[in-house]
Design an enzyme around this catalytic site. Structure first.
Site, PDB file in Angstrom:
ATOM      1  N   GLU A 103      36.630  49.751  29.632  1.00 53.09           N
ATOM      2  CA  GLU A 103      35.359  49.075  29.336  1.00 53.09           C
ATOM      3  C   GLU A 103      35.275  47.681  29.931  1.00 53.09           C
ATOM      4  OE1 GLU A 103      36.989  50.849  27.012  1.00 53.09           O
ATOM      5  OE2 GLU A 103      35.548  52.335  26.299  1.00 53.09           O
TER       6      GLU A 103
ATOM      7  N   HIS B 135      35.919  52.899  14.647  1.00 52.90           N
ATOM      8  CA  HIS B 135      34.856  53.550  15.421  1.00 52.90           C
ATOM      9  C   HIS B 135      33.480  53.387  14.780  1.00 52.90           C
ATOM     10  CE1 HIS B 135      38.232  55.298  17.479  1.00 52.90           C
ATOM     11  NE2 HIS B 135      37.476  56.062  18.225  1.00 52.90           N
TER      12      HIS B 135
END
Lengths: 370, 328
Positions: free
Chosen positions: B62, B131
């Site tokens: 990322e 998450h």
């Protein structure tokens, strides 16, 4: 490979005839000398201005490394984007930024390249394709990959042709341990992105000698090979060598649309920043490197070839000193940013307290000149 | 005329595809967006239409691909970066917070950053704490970025189209729990301007302000409260930056009571900011202080019952409304 304190390393090259070492014209060679002198003088005056408290914040001096910025930018085309870290004054000047905008930026004046909002570490010059000046170590490496990605995308997808640019991404040897750099290398290798990572290896990340912080420091390019990236070791104290070898690297990257990594051996003659007493290295080591001063080397080579004499060198030096002096006067005279500038350039669009954006003087002046 | 119905995820894809057809500078990159058709099938079929140069599968990296996209945006391209989950954007915090929103300012207006970061935000379903991030709590703090957070399919298309055309960086927050939600979505060009909240349900007794997935919890609570004789006005903020305070203030001046519902943690959150702004603008109009309903101030739990209680659910919203109205 020689170690950092090896005298042979600091004085390599210089005795072969120029014609064997470069295809540059006499005018180009003289221009490189002028650029290096300009950076040197600019940095000397920057240190004085810092002591005089005209410049605040962090300030990193490029003295000693001039051959790298000058040689690398001379090796590529003006349209090729470049991006660097926070020791960025040299790259800005080598790329063609008028020193007055660079000095005014550090003085925090509206005439600065970023209207005085960026400071020493954040030099930007859109007309000269300089994409910063970035303060977070290693953060510019994904950006540099993105710049090269964009040139390739524009060349291939938008214009329907062949990729024909390269991007230069400068970083210090301290940045090679940042995770962002590893991700950038993987993406560049994977996507065939023509970015050249130039590690300006001056041997120290702040006060940490390279072997104290970096594995495989004797062979930094192994950190590119792991990603399928070709590596090159270049002696960075002689601008003729730098330009010649970087030109070969850049030509290959341009032709193949592939990345490269360069371990560029150099040395900063001053401290990491203005507050660094340099206790982590010896005076003897500094003297060895100072003996290989890139400006002296080019001057001597040009004198030996009869391209310049002592009087002409002095005249060139005087010209540069006058240019820097007038840059300081210009920066002094430039007004502080109006308080309303606090709320400009936050968003392109004008809404709420935000006042929209406009180009700084460095851009409008150059547009007017055209 | 029959209204065309689309899933939220298909509305997102329609916005991206239409903009990519119109402008070659727009491209999509992220993990699994191409050959896999998107981890959540948002980009299904886009590889076939646009090819691998414009629909780009990235490695799990990322920080690298977000930074790369920012560099591309500085050169005038208009990347759409898909984060499989905004939770994963935390490892890209430096490029998305230090570069994208500050580039225009730090370059004195020279280099903008026309980029969209988008992906799932907030609790999915029993995904556990790492998450389930609601990044609006942290990221809305940063000037220079815009933040859109649609709750319905038509807004998913309209806000994303606006985001892609915007010259500033846009953080676009979707919810995995809403991706299958169906709704009427206009077929052609559909733009929803930023900074315009929408009154989803009119009412007289209390104003409930929310954005994103919790808007649905608010509507559920309003339905239940109607049976108790409490009339709720539910406002869907749609964008957090810019924030449409005017629509909220107009409603609060009418109802004299307000509950702010925000799925992020309470401390230093959009909810606390909006409550503060309402107090400032409506001090003399309020019959009670502004109530706030947030996710519980704990890491997101896994167990189903704990996660349900953790969320700013309809029951907790109804309790806050009753409290705001001094109903025992």
């Amino acid at each position: 490979m020689s170690s950092l304190s090896d005298p042979a390393h600091a004085t390599t090259g210089g005795r072969r005839p120029l014609a064997d070492r470069t295809s540059a014209t006499p005018d180009e060679l003289l221009d490189w000398l002028r650029q290096m002198l300009l950076i040197r003088e600019f940095e000397v005056r920057t240190m004085q201005a810092y002591q005089d408290k005209k410049i605040g914040g962090f300030c990193h001096i490029y003295i000693g490394q001039e051959a790298v910025a000058v040689g690398c930018t001379a090796a590529v085309q003006h349209a090729d984007p470049i991006v660097t870290a926070y020791r960025d004054h040299g790259h800005a000047l080598a790329r063609g930024m008028d020193p007055k905008y660079c000095m005014a930026e550090m003085f925090g004046k509206i005439g600065g390249c970023a209207k005085g909002k960026g400071g020493s570490m954040h030099m930007f010059d859109k007309p000269n394709n300089l994409y910063g000046g970035h303060g977070i170590v290693g953060a510019q490496t994904p950006l540099g990959t993105g710049l090269a990605f964009a040139t390739k995308y524009i060349d291939e997808v938008i214009e329907g042709g062949k990729s024909r640019h390269v991007a230069l991404c400068f970083l210090g040897d301290g940045a090679v341990n940042q995770g962002a750099f590893y991700e950038a290398k993987n993406l560049a290798g994977l996507f065939h992105i023509p970015v050249i990572f130039i590690v300006e290896n001056n041997g120290y990340s702040m006060g940490t000698a390279i072997h104290r912080g970096t594995t495989m420091s004797h062979r930094l390019i192994s950190k590119g090979e792991a990603f399928g990236i070709d590596g090159y070791e270049i002696e960075g104290m002689d601008v003729i060598d730098v330009q010649r070898e970087m030109k070969a690297v850049a030509d290959k990257c341009r032709e193949t649309s592939r990345p490269a990594m360069v371990d560029m051996k150099t040395y900063r003659f001053k401290g990491h920043s203005m507050s660094d007493p340099r206790k982590y290295r010896t005076r003897e080591e500094e003297e060895v490197w100072e003996a290989g001063d890139p400006i002296t080397r080019l001057r001597d080579a040009l004198i030996e070839e009869g391209l310049i004499d002592d009087a002409a060198f002095k005249a060139l030096n005087r010209e540069v000193k006058l240019q820097v002096r007038s840059s300081i006067e210009w920066a002094d005279a430039s007004p502080e940013p109006d308080i309303t500038e606090l709320f400009t350039d936050v968003y392109v669009e004008k809404f709420g307290p935000y006042l929209g954006t406009s180009m700084p003087q460095i851009v409008t002046d150059q547009e007017n000149d055209r | 005329m029959s209204e065309r119905t689309l899933e939220f995820r298909d509305a997102l894809r329609e916005a991206m595809s239409q903009e990519m057809r119109a402008n070659k500078r727009v491209f999509l990159l992220g993990e699994e967006v191409a050959e896999y058709d998107g981890a959540y099938k948002v980009s299904r079929g886009m590889l076939e239409e646009f090819g691998p140069q414009r629909i780009i599968d990235t490695p799990i990296s990322e920080s690298g691909f977000a930074g790369m996209a920012i560099g591309a945006a500085m050169m005038g391209l208009r990347p759409i970066v898909e984060f499989m989950s905004w939770s994963f954007s935390l490892v890209a915090a430096d490029p998305i917070l230090n570069n994208a929103p500050k580039m225009l300012y730090m370059s004195g207006g020279q280099f903008g950053c026309p980029i969209v970061f988008r992906g799932n935000d907030g609790a999915g379903g029993q995904l556990g704490s790492t998450h389930s991030w609601c990044v609006e709590g942290m990221y809305s703090n940063v000037p220079g970025l815009k933040m859109a957070i649609p709750a319905f399919a038509d807004d998913a298309k309209g806000l994303l189209t606006t985001a892609i055309r915007d010259d500033d960086p846009v953080f676009f927050l979707e919810s995995e729990r809403l991706l299958a939600l169906k709704g009427h979505v206009p077929e052609g060009e559909h733009l929803v301007p930023f900074g315009q909240a929408l009154v989803r349900r009119s009412g007289d007794d209390v104003t409930i302000v929310s954005f994103g997935r919790p808007v649905h919890f608010c509507l559920e609570a309003a339905e239940a409260l109607e049976a108790e004789g409490i009339s709720c006005e539910v406002i869907d903020g749609r964008t957090i930056r810019p924030l449409d305070l005017d629509t909220i203030v107009r409603s609060v001046k009418k109802t004299n009571a307000c509950v702010v519902v925000d799925q992020s943690w309470s401390f230093g959150s959009p909810g606390s900011e909006i409550a503060a702004q309402i107090h400032q603008a409506c001090f003399d109009d309020l019959d009670n202080h502004v109530m706030r309903v947030h996710s519980a101030d704990v890491p997101t739990p896994y167990a189903w019952n704990l996660e349900q209680e953790y969320l700013p659910n309809a029951r907790r919203i109804a309790e806050a409304v009753r409290s705001a109205l001094y109903v025992a």
